[in-house]
Every structure is written in C-alpha cells, then in structure tokens.
Scaffold this active site. Structure first.
Site, PDB file in Angstrom:
ATOM      1  N   THR A 170       0.822  -1.214   0.000  1.00  0.00           N
ATOM      2  CA  THR A 170       0.000   0.000   0.000  1.00  0.00           C
ATOM      3  C   THR A 170       0.858   1.267   0.000  1.00  0.00           C
ATOM      4  OG1 THR A 170      -1.395  -1.296   1.463  1.00  0.00           O
ATOM      5  CG2 THR A 170      -1.955   1.002   1.252  1.00  0.00           C
ATOM      6  N   GLU A 193       9.998   9.526   9.365  1.00  0.00           N
ATOM      7  CA  GLU A 193       8.776  10.330   9.602  1.00  0.00           C
ATOM      8  C   GLU A 193       7.515   9.512   9.389  1.00  0.00           C
ATOM      9  OE1 GLU A 193       6.741  12.934  10.924  1.00  0.00           O
ATOM     10  OE2 GLU A 193       8.419  14.157  10.274  1.00  0.00           O
ATOM     11  N   ALA A 218      13.332  19.627  -3.828  1.00  0.00           N
ATOM     12  CA  ALA A 218      14.518  18.814  -3.522  1.00  0.00           C
ATOM     13  C   ALA A 218      15.784  19.391  -4.145  1.00  0.00           C
ATOM     14  CB  ALA A 218      14.311  17.388  -4.022  1.00  0.00           C
ATOM     15  N   VAL A 278       5.493   7.353  12.250  1.00  0.00           N
ATOM     16  CA  VAL A 278       4.659   7.857  13.348  1.00  0.00           C
ATOM     17  C   VAL A 278       3.566   8.773  12.819  1.00  0.00           C
ATOM     18  CG1 VAL A 278       4.666   9.072  15.568  1.00  0.00           C
ATOM     19  CG2 VAL A 278       6.685   7.790  14.856  1.00  0.00           C
ATOM     20  N   GLY A 326       1.410   8.486  10.434  1.00  0.00           N
ATOM     21  CA  GLY A 326       1.208   8.529   8.969  1.00  0.00           C
ATOM     22  C   GLY A 326       1.649   9.831   8.344  1.00  0.00           C
ATOM     23  N   ARG A 381       8.385  -9.459  -3.218  1.00  0.00           N
ATOM     24  CA  ARG A 381       8.163 -10.874  -3.537  1.00  0.00           C
ATOM     25  C   ARG A 381       7.135 -11.022  -4.647  1.00  0.00           C
ATOM     26  NH1 ARG A 381       7.714 -11.874   2.446  1.00  0.00           N
ATOM     27  NH2 ARG A 381       9.868 -11.768   3.075  1.00  0.00           N
ATOM     28  N   ASP A 420       1.356  -1.221  18.516  1.00  0.00           N
ATOM     29  CA  ASP A 420       1.690  -0.253  17.458  1.00  0.00           C
ATOM     30  C   ASP A 420       1.790   1.164  18.044  1.00  0.00           C
ATOM     31  OD1 ASP A 420       1.802   0.515  14.489  1.00  0.00           O
ATOM     32  OD2 ASP A 420       0.096   1.689  15.200  1.00  0.00           O
ATOM     33  N   LYS A 422       5.135   3.794  18.402  1.00  0.00           N
ATOM     34  CA  LYS A 422       5.152   5.202  17.975  1.00  0.00           C
ATOM     35  C   LYS A 422       5.447   6.118  19.160  1.00  0.00           C
ATOM     36  CE  LYS A 422       1.905   4.141  14.273  1.00  0.00           C
ATOM     37  NZ  LYS A 422       0.476   3.935  13.995  1.00  0.00           N
ATOM     38  N   LYS A 444       7.834   1.646  12.120  1.00  0.00           N
ATOM     39  CA  LYS A 444       7.942   2.113  13.520  1.00  0.00           C
ATOM     40  C   LYS A 444       8.419   1.010  14.449  1.00  0.00           C
ATOM     41  CE  LYS A 444       3.741   0.816  12.257  1.00  0.00           C
ATOM     42  NZ  LYS A 444       2.608   1.173  11.440  1.00  0.00           N
TER      43      LYS A 444
HETATM   44  N1  HSE Z   1      -1.930   0.128  11.847  1.00  0.00           N
HETATM   45  C1  HSE Z   1      -1.521   1.480  11.888  1.00  0.00           C
HETATM   46  C2  HSE Z   1      -2.686   2.324  12.368  1.00  0.00           C
HETATM   47  C3  HSE Z   1      -1.057   1.920  10.529  1.00  0.00           C
HETATM   48  O1  HSE Z   1      -3.827   1.843  12.366  1.00  0.00           O
HETATM   49  O2  HSE Z   1      -2.488   3.459  12.768  1.00  0.00           O
HETATM   50  C4  HSE Z   1      -0.278   3.195  10.531  1.00  0.00           C
HETATM   51  O3  HSE Z   1       0.863   3.123  11.326  1.00  0.00           O
END
Ligand code: HSE
Length: 434
Positions: free
Chosen positions: A13, A127, A33, A130, A132, A45, A199, A203, A103
C-alpha cells in the site's frame, strides 16, 4: 546532482502510494529537492501493485536493490522485523541513506541502527513511521527545537481510533469494525498490534525520544489496548461528558518520564477528544510555545507516502548541499542523549473512571465509597445505573480525583474482594490536559 535515485523494498500500500505521488507531483518535488527524485528499482516478492511501474526495474530479490550501485537511498517499506532490519543494515553498510515507515523496527532496534548509520555517515529517516502523514517528527525535532517539551499525548493508532469511533457513533461490534479496518488497509499485518496497543507503543517510544532527548525505550512502555473496552463504558463516558480515546502519553517529571499507552477518558470539550475515525492527532506541550495540536491521516497509502517523500526530499537536500552534517537521528546529538528513567506505572498520578458491578441491595455503594475514602481517594462523581433485572446487579460508575496509581490498585483489590461485587472492576485513566 542530476537526480536522487531511490530503490524501494516492498510494493504494498505505502510503496504504491510513493511511486504514484512521486510521478504525479514530480514538478513540486524536484523544485523542493533541488533535483529530480526518481524511483529506479523496486524489490518485492510479488509484482502485484496499484501503481505505474513504467521505467522502474523490478526484482523479487530485495538484496538486488540494496546492492544496486545506482541507488542513493533505500526506502524500506516491507514492515516487520528481521528482513527489514537486514535490509536497513545492509543498505547502511553499502553507504546508502535509508527512509523507512517501519515504527516497530525503529522503536525496537533504532538505537543500534542509528549507531551504525552514524558510523557510515548516512541518514536514516522515519517520519512515516509515526502518525502517517502528520509531520510530527519534524515538528518536534525542528519546529519545536527551542522548547523544553513538558508532555505530549497522541491518538497514534488509526485502527484503534476507527474502532472506538464506530462503537460510539453506531454501536457497532468490535470484531466487525476491526474487519473493516483490515479491509481498508489501516490495520497491521497482525491486528493485535493495533488493538493491544503495541503499534501505539512503538510510535510513542519514538515520540518520547525525539521530545525529551532520551534513547529509545519501547520495552519500558506501559501498554494497554482497547480490546476490553465495552460499548457500556463508551456510553457511560459520553453521559459523564467524556470520550474514550486510546492515547499514548509521555510526560516529563522531576525524577524521569512517564511512558504509557492506554484507553483514556478525555473531557469532550478538548479538541483531541473530537478526533474521530482513522485520523491521528498529537497534542504537544512545550515550555515556550504552550500547547500545539497536530492532526491528520494516520494511515493509508498516499498519506503515509507523503511522509516518506518528505524524508526523500530531505535526503536530496543534504546530498545536494554536499554537507557532512544532518539533523541528528533523534533530534539531539547522540552524545547528549540523557539517561532519564521511565517512571513505573504504579507511581503515576491520574484521575480514574471505575465501573463496579455489584449486587443490588442497600449499603453496597457505601462499602465501595468507604474503601476509597479510607485510602484517601476523593470521589468526583458517582453514577448508579438501573438494576439489571435478570441477575439483580447494578453497574456503579465512579470518577475519582487525581491519585497515585498504587492507591487505585489497592482500592480495586479491596473492592473486588467484597462479597457484594461481581467480577473485575473496570478501570480507565482520565486526563484533563489542564
Ligand atoms: N496500523 C496502523 C494504524 C497503521 O492503524 O495506525 C499506521 O501506522
């Protein structure tokens, strides 16, 4: 430099988003840039993707990308631990800069990775790891560089916030919403990372290090997920004028700093309480600036790609300026990182929401209240719901004033031992951000 040549590991993604946005915004990106930014090689893969791969070499052997002499910077976008670590470390040893959205890798192996990168004088930028698309690392590391950060609190897991929002707004079932979050590509490969707070803890560990100038200490983060939050608690919180949000909190104290992830009641008038769905938000309190709030998409293809590309632009600027110096990995020079201890959860001070299920007969509320008062715990409000006819039990909901967690643990133990209460007491911490 004619162009910055990017090799990408992974074609999921986020990688597809990076390829699409770089192609679409070529003009803006190269103007910022100072050179063209071109994806030249992708390793994955599988070639299954949602992007235009024209002009990009493809390999199923990820090490081909790391070993490609043409590649200046490797974007590690496969996630996970072992292979990702091997890719990142090999790229660094090959003298390539690294940009990652991983992360877990940074939170758990960042100290080692940064040391290796310093040895090889290359950049490691993260960046996208954390919150998104929110440029929170940059905000803390650069925008707030003049401040002593007092504390920060963030909704930093989109999946968890999406689930809590759907439970509150639509009364939807936990499992059903989680399934939707997975289908939308928000959830981690292992969704327990989202619902059990791992998760968010990854972060938060990164944010705390960048905020306070301490080494990464993910393993010391107190972590509680949202899997035990029921619709009943979500509704009770609403009746009391609060929202339940899954927060990561890092707070500087005299003797160390708090590092904790857990569901939290927040007064509904706070802006962060209004952050719904998959959106993320981080509230930062700095001694000079006061409170600043950052809000945006915490997950998703192009939102995360936005952060990856910002890091690629930073790399291009450093390479173009032929500078040997760049922003330190955690914002503070490595030799200036402090050995501040993480304060154990029993020692934090918080207000609490307690839900006790009790037998419906006279004196039960008095018994619970007397346990709290004997321990010096001040009650702010009590809500007694109607009796559940089938089993003649009542839910008692109490909000306490601030008290040390140790005291609440004792109180909960005593309440659970009363012959008149049933099962476990539900405890949710409360933050007012005053
Ligand atoms: N699984 C994570 C979330 C994806 O739902 O925030 C982004 O780090």
């Amino acid at each position: 430099m004619k162009s910055l040549k990017v090799g990408i590991c992974g074609l999921g993604t986020v990688a597809s988003g990076v390829i699409n946005v770089i192609k679409r915004n070529q003009h803006e990106i190269s103007a910022r840039a100072g050179c063209q930014v071109d994806v030249v090689h992708v390793g994955s893969r599988s070639l299954k993707n949602n992007c235009d791969m024209t002009g990009i070499a493809f390999t199923t052997n990820l090490m081909d990308v790391i070993d490609n002499p043409e590649v200046d910077v490797v974007a590690e976008l496969i996630g996970g631990y072992d292979l990702a670590k091997e890719i990142v470390c090999s790229a660094i040893r090959n003298g390539k800069h690294v940009v990652t959205a991983n992360k877990a890798l940074i939170a758990e192996h960042g100290n080692e990775i940064f040391a290796l990168a310093a040895e090889h004088n290359v950049i490691v930028a993260y960046e996208a790891g954390v919150a998104g698309g929110i440029p929170i690392i940059k905000a803390l590391r650069e925008g707030l560089a003049g401040n002593k950060i007092n504390w920060l609190a963030g909704i930093i897991n989109g999946t968890g916030n999406f689930i809590l929002t759907e439970m509150k707004d639509k009364g939807r079932d936990f499992a059903d919403v989680l399934e939707e979050a997975q289908a939308l590509g928000y959830a981690e490969a292992d969704p327990t990372f989202d619902v059990e707070g791992i998760d968010a803890a990854h972060k938060l560990a990164i944010l705390a290090s960048v905020a306070f100038g301490v080494p990464l200490q993910f393993e010391k983060t107190f972590t509680e997920g949202i899997s035990k939050i029921s619709t009943l608690d979500v509704n009770n919180a609403e009746e009391l004028g609060y929202r339940i949000k899954h927060l990561g909190i890092a707070r500087r104290q005299k003797n160390g700093f708090e590092l904790r992830v857990h569901p939290t009641l927040i007064p509904e008038h706070q802006l962060i309480a209004k952050v719904d769905g998959v959106m993320n938000s981080v509230l930062v309190d700095g001694d000079a600036v006061g409170q600043t709030l950052y809000y945006g998409a915490g997950a998703g293809s192009e939102a995360t790609a936005s952060a990856v590309i910002a890091d690629l632009v930073d790399v291009a600027r450093v390479v173009n300026s032929k500078s040997e110096e760049f922003v330190p990995y955690l914002g503070f020079s490595a030799e200036k990182l402090q050995a501040l201890p993480v304060i154990p959860i029993e020692e934090i001070i918080s207000a609490y929401y307690l839900r006790v299920t009790a037998e419906d007969h006279p004196g039960v509320l008095a018994e619970v209240a007397s346990i709290l008062s004997d321990l010096g715990i001040n009650i702010e409000s009590v809500m007694q719901k109607e009796s559940e006819q089938e089993n003649n039990t009542i839910p008692l909901v109490l909000l306490t004033h601030e008290v040390q967690e140790k005291q609440i643990n004792l109180a909960i133990e005593k309440i659970e031992a009363l012959g008149t209460t049933i099962g476990n007491v539900v405890r949710i911490r409360v933050e007012h951000f005053n």
